[in-house]
Design a protein around this motif. Structure first.
Motif, PDB file in Angstrom:
ATOM      1  N   TYR A  35      66.867  21.886  26.352  1.00  0.00           N
ATOM      2  CA  TYR A  35      66.640  23.268  25.905  1.00  0.00           C
ATOM      3  C   TYR A  35      66.683  24.291  27.041  1.00  0.00           C
ATOM      4  O   TYR A  35      66.732  25.484  26.790  1.00  0.00           O
ATOM      5  N   TYR A  36      66.615  23.841  28.300  1.00  0.00           N
ATOM      6  CA  TYR A  36      66.631  24.771  29.431  1.00  0.00           C
ATOM      7  C   TYR A  36      68.052  25.056  29.936  1.00  0.00           C
ATOM      8  O   TYR A  36      68.225  25.803  30.895  1.00  0.00           O
ATOM      9  N   GLN A  37      69.045  24.439  29.325  1.00  0.00           N
ATOM     10  CA  GLN A  37      70.432  24.683  29.764  1.00  0.00           C
ATOM     11  C   GLN A  37      70.894  26.069  29.322  1.00  0.00           C
ATOM     12  O   GLN A  37      70.338  26.656  28.385  1.00  0.00           O
ATOM     13  N   GLY A  70      71.607  18.391  31.898  1.00  0.00           N
ATOM     14  CA  GLY A  70      70.179  18.457  32.193  1.00  0.00           C
ATOM     15  C   GLY A  70      70.065  18.250  33.691  1.00  0.00           C
ATOM     16  O   GLY A  70      70.977  18.624  34.435  1.00  0.00           O
ATOM     17  N   VAL A  71      68.990  17.610  34.134  1.00  0.00           N
ATOM     18  CA  VAL A  71      68.855  17.372  35.577  1.00  0.00           C
ATOM     19  C   VAL A  71      68.952  15.869  35.880  1.00  0.00           C
ATOM     20  O   VAL A  71      69.012  15.052  34.968  1.00  0.00           O
ATOM     21  N   HIS A  72      68.965  15.552  37.178  1.00  0.00           N
ATOM     22  CA  HIS A  72      69.299  14.204  37.633  1.00  0.00           C
ATOM     23  C   HIS A  72      68.431  13.120  36.993  1.00  0.00           C
ATOM     24  O   HIS A  72      68.947  12.098  36.531  1.00  0.00           O
ATOM     25  N   GLY A  95      68.601  18.748  40.655  1.00  0.00           N
ATOM     26  CA  GLY A  95      67.424  17.889  40.827  1.00  0.00           C
ATOM     27  C   GLY A  95      66.238  18.425  40.051  1.00  0.00           C
ATOM     28  O   GLY A  95      66.391  19.048  38.998  1.00  0.00           O
ATOM     29  N   CYS A  96      65.047  18.201  40.583  1.00  0.00           N
ATOM     30  CA  CYS A  96      63.826  18.641  39.897  1.00  0.00           C
ATOM     31  C   CYS A  96      62.702  18.672  40.927  1.00  0.00           C
ATOM     32  O   CYS A  96      62.447  17.658  41.597  1.00  0.00           O
ATOM     33  N   SER A  97      62.024  19.814  41.069  1.00  0.00           N
ATOM     34  CA  SER A  97      60.964  19.930  42.081  1.00  0.00           C
ATOM     35  C   SER A  97      59.824  18.957  41.786  1.00  0.00           C
ATOM     36  O   SER A  97      59.192  18.435  42.702  1.00  0.00           O
ATOM     37  N   LEU A  98      59.582  18.711  40.497  1.00  0.00           N
ATOM     38  CA  LEU A  98      58.492  17.796  40.121  1.00  0.00           C
ATOM     39  C   LEU A  98      58.846  16.353  40.512  1.00  0.00           C
ATOM     40  O   LEU A  98      58.033  15.654  41.112  1.00  0.00           O
ATOM     41  N   ALA A  99      60.073  15.934  40.193  1.00  0.00           N
ATOM     42  CA  ALA A  99      60.510  14.589  40.584  1.00  0.00           C
ATOM     43  C   ALA A  99      60.464  14.454  42.113  1.00  0.00           C
ATOM     44  O   ALA A  99      60.018  13.433  42.646  1.00  0.00           O
ATOM     45  N   ILE A 123      58.073  11.281  32.602  1.00  0.00           N
ATOM     46  CA  ILE A 123      59.499  10.952  32.724  1.00  0.00           C
ATOM     47  C   ILE A 123      60.210  11.755  33.836  1.00  0.00           C
ATOM     48  O   ILE A 123      61.250  11.339  34.346  1.00  0.00           O
ATOM     49  N   ASN A 124      59.608  12.885  34.230  1.00  0.00           N
ATOM     50  CA  ASN A 124      60.193  13.727  35.296  1.00  0.00           C
ATOM     51  C   ASN A 124      59.934  13.097  36.662  1.00  0.00           C
ATOM     52  O   ASN A 124      59.118  13.561  37.457  1.00  0.00           O
ATOM     53  N   CYS A 125      60.603  11.976  36.932  1.00  0.00           N
ATOM     54  CA  CYS A 125      60.463  11.295  38.220  1.00  0.00           C
ATOM     55  C   CYS A 125      61.716  10.445  38.442  1.00  0.00           C
ATOM     56  O   CYS A 125      62.494  10.224  37.505  1.00  0.00           O
ATOM     57  N   ALA A 181      53.947  18.955  41.202  1.00  0.00           N
ATOM     58  CA  ALA A 181      54.022  20.092  40.257  1.00  0.00           C
ATOM     59  C   ALA A 181      55.464  20.552  40.077  1.00  0.00           C
ATOM     60  O   ALA A 181      56.331  20.282  40.912  1.00  0.00           O
ATOM     61  N   CYS A 182      55.691  21.254  38.970  1.00  0.00           N
ATOM     62  CA  CYS A 182      56.988  21.874  38.694  1.00  0.00           C
ATOM     63  C   CYS A 182      56.940  23.311  39.207  1.00  0.00           C
ATOM     64  O   CYS A 182      56.048  24.080  38.821  1.00  0.00           O
ATOM     65  N   MET A 183      57.904  23.686  40.043  1.00  0.00           N
ATOM     66  CA  MET A 183      57.878  25.024  40.647  1.00  0.00           C
ATOM     67  C   MET A 183      58.030  26.142  39.606  1.00  0.00           C
ATOM     68  O   MET A 183      57.552  27.252  39.820  1.00  0.00           O
ATOM     69  N   VAL A 184      58.657  25.853  38.497  1.00  0.00           N
ATOM     70  CA  VAL A 184      58.870  26.891  37.467  1.00  0.00           C
ATOM     71  C   VAL A 184      57.555  27.168  36.724  1.00  0.00           C
ATOM     72  O   VAL A 184      57.142  28.323  36.577  1.00  0.00           O
ATOM     73  N   HIS A 185      56.895  26.113  36.306  1.00  0.00           N
ATOM     74  CA  HIS A 185      55.656  26.291  35.526  1.00  0.00           C
ATOM     75  C   HIS A 185      54.479  26.707  36.400  1.00  0.00           C
ATOM     76  O   HIS A 185      53.493  27.232  35.888  1.00  0.00           O
ATOM     77  N   PRO A 209      52.565  22.277  28.902  1.00  0.00           N
ATOM     78  CA  PRO A 209      51.460  21.689  29.680  1.00  0.00           C
ATOM     79  C   PRO A 209      51.766  21.403  31.148  1.00  0.00           C
ATOM     80  O   PRO A 209      50.885  20.913  31.863  1.00  0.00           O
ATOM     81  N   GLU A 210      52.963  21.703  31.621  1.00  0.00           N
ATOM     82  CA  GLU A 210      53.213  21.633  33.069  1.00  0.00           C
ATOM     83  C   GLU A 210      52.627  22.863  33.773  1.00  0.00           C
ATOM     84  O   GLU A 210      52.668  22.957  35.006  1.00  0.00           O
ATOM     85  N   SER A 211      52.106  23.820  32.991  1.00  0.00           N
ATOM     86  CA  SER A 211      51.525  25.036  33.583  1.00  0.00           C
ATOM     87  C   SER A 211      50.099  24.748  34.065  1.00  0.00           C
ATOM     88  O   SER A 211      49.421  23.862  33.517  1.00  0.00           O
ATOM     89  N   GLU A 276      63.218  30.985  35.422  1.00  0.00           N
ATOM     90  CA  GLU A 276      64.356  30.097  35.213  1.00  0.00           C
ATOM     91  C   GLU A 276      64.269  28.928  36.191  1.00  0.00           C
ATOM     92  O   GLU A 276      63.860  29.096  37.336  1.00  0.00           O
ATOM     93  N   CYS A 277      64.680  27.747  35.739  1.00  0.00           N
ATOM     94  CA  CYS A 277      64.759  26.589  36.621  1.00  0.00           C
ATOM     95  C   CYS A 277      66.157  26.600  37.237  1.00  0.00           C
ATOM     96  O   CYS A 277      67.144  26.399  36.529  1.00  0.00           O
ATOM     97  N   HIS A 278      66.222  26.837  38.547  1.00  0.00           N
ATOM     98  CA  HIS A 278      67.557  26.965  39.149  1.00  0.00           C
ATOM     99  C   HIS A 278      68.298  25.630  39.142  1.00  0.00           C
ATOM    100  O   HIS A 278      69.520  25.596  39.188  1.00  0.00           O
ATOM    101  N   TYR A 279      67.552  24.525  39.052  1.00  0.00           N
ATOM    102  CA  TYR A 279      68.224  23.217  38.950  1.00  0.00           C
ATOM    103  C   TYR A 279      68.937  23.102  37.592  1.00  0.00           C
ATOM    104  O   TYR A 279      70.089  22.695  37.515  1.00  0.00           O
ATOM    105  N   MET A 280      68.210  23.446  36.544  1.00  0.00           N
ATOM    106  CA  MET A 280      68.805  23.364  35.197  1.00  0.00           C
ATOM    107  C   MET A 280      70.029  24.274  35.099  1.00  0.00           C
ATOM    108  O   MET A 280      71.005  23.951  34.430  1.00  0.00           O
ATOM    109  N   LYS A 281      69.959  25.415  35.779  1.00  0.00           N
ATOM    110  CA  LYS A 281      71.043  26.397  35.669  1.00  0.00           C
ATOM    111  C   LYS A 281      72.210  26.097  36.624  1.00  0.00           C
ATOM    112  O   LYS A 281      73.190  26.847  36.663  1.00  0.00           O
TER     113      LYS A 281
HETATM  114 FE1  SF4 Z   1      61.927  19.968  37.033  1.00  0.00          FE
HETATM  115 FE2  SF4 Z   1      60.456  22.057  36.386  1.00  0.00          FE
HETATM  116 FE3  SF4 Z   1      63.102  22.303  36.398  1.00  0.00          FE
HETATM  117 FE4  SF4 Z   1      61.878  20.814  34.489  1.00  0.00          FE
HETATM  118  S1  SF4 Z   1      61.708  23.021  34.792  1.00  0.00           S
HETATM  119  S2  SF4 Z   1      63.697  20.272  35.699  1.00  0.00           S
HETATM  120  S3  SF4 Z   1      60.140  19.971  35.657  1.00  0.00           S
HETATM  121  S4  SF4 Z   1      61.804  21.883  38.196  1.00  0.00           S
END
Ligand code: SF4
Ligand code: 13P
Length: 321
Positions: A35-37, A70-72, A95-99, A123-125, A181-185, A209-211, A276-281
């Motif tokens: 959904y973040y794409q 999506g992400v990696h 990638g993903c800041s949380l992973a 699952i975000n790992c 943590a997730c940098m976006v949330h 709930p990542e907030s 916005e999640c710059h990884y997703m984008k």
């Molecule tokens: Fe990772 Fe956060 Fe982006 Fe989801 S929104 S992919 S948890 S950085």
């Protein structure tokens, strides 16, 4: 798999979209999107979903190629479940800041320091972290998965400290939390949210709930992306301030075309003021087209890690049928 028909490189957005659909069909590829794409990618996808829905779809597909928009870690999850299928990701740097906040070496030491604990991992790992886990969860099924475990079972919950704190409150547990943590949330700006609420006093504030807890405490509803989507559909209210990645508003507005949806604002120092999640984008139409055309970048997971990571993933899929 059919032979690829080479036509001229697309130039316009419409041409890219047309070519992506053609290649997808020609190669018997399934396009799974989070959904973040970006909106166009969501509109082209065979399935758009949250992390749980996407892993379920990856487990069900009979396509030859899985294109993961999506992400990696999401593409890696699809590969862990489908070792014989080709899994491709439009941008391998997505990638993903949380992973990233759970490096395998440190995580191994952490697990070893808590020998009698069950490892419940979001699952975000990375695949390596999954391989060190007992059960995987997503934000959709985490409460149920933890509640299914014996009350006196000691648990490590990783890698998201915010989700972990939320789950400790929801389940009445005292799980040991990894400090990721997730940098976006993490970037929502409380002062701006309160100002926005003053301007829109009838809007219900809802959050992922990542907030952090200060954001969750003021929320009328907390849920995964799928649960937030269901909430705005089922709730009688006409206005919502939505605290998760802004890409969700595309699908949300489709489902509730007459309701007012406002993205929760982020702090000035975030990459984008609208969360916005710059990884997703990083995935774009052009990269998606090239990825399908060339069948790269391909995601691979070493077989020893894949086998170990599959066990907790299958447990999750079994527990959330
Ligand atoms: Fe990772 Fe956060 Fe982006 Fe989801 S929104 S992919 S948890 S950085
Ligand atoms: P869900 O898809 O489980 O809602 O998680 C959101 C997220 O941050 C994915 O990266």
């Amino acid at each position: 798999m059919g032979e690829t028909t080479q036509v001229g490189k697309p130039r316009t957005r419409a041409e890219y979209m047309e070519e992506i659909l053609r290649l997808k069909k020609e190669k018997n590829a399934v396009l799974l999107a989070h959904y973040y794409q970006e909106a166009d990618i969501q509109d082209l996808a065979d399935y758009v979903g949250d992390s749980l829905g996407l892993s379920r779809k990856a487990a069900e597909t009979d396509a030859d190629i899985i294109v993961f928009a999506g992400v990696h870690f999401m593409a890696e999850t699809a590969k862990i479940i489908n070792p014989d299928k080709k899994v491709i990701l439009p941008d391998e740097n997505a990638g993903c800041s949380l992973a990233d906040s759970a490096p395998p070496k440190e995580f191994k030491e952490f697990v070893e320091a808590h020998p009698d604990h069950l490892v419940v991992t979001y699952i975000n790992c990375s695949a390596e972290i999954k391989a060190m886990s007992d059960i995987i969860c997503t934000s959709s099924n985490a409460v149920d998965i933890i509640n299914s475990l014996p009350k006196d079972q000691k648990i490590i919950c990783a890698p998201d400290r915010n989700l972990g704190e939320y789950l400790n409150i929801q389940t009445g547990r005292d799980m040991v939390l990894w400090d990721g943590a997730c940098m976006v949330h993490e970037a929502f700006a409380m002062d701006k949210i309160l100002d926005l609420h003053k301007e829109n006093p009838n809007a219900k504030f809802i959050a992922h709930p990542e907030s952090p807890q200060n954001i969750l405490r003021i929320s009328a509803f907390v849920g995964s992306t799928e649960k937030l989507l269901n909430f705005v559909q089922e709730d009688d209210n006409e206005e919502f301030i939505v605290a998760t990645e802004a890409g969700i508003l595309h699908e949300m507005q489709k489902r509730v075309p007459n309701k007012k949806l406002i993205p929760a604002p982020a702090k000035e120092d975030n990459t984008c003021s609208c969360s916005e999640c710059h990884y997703m984008k990083m995935n774009t139409l052009e990269k998606l087209y090239n990825c399908l055309l060339n069948e790269t970048p391909e995601i691979d997971v070493p077989e020893d890690i894949r086998k170990k990571a599959l066990v907790p993933l299958e447990r999750m899929l079994e527990l959330s049928k």
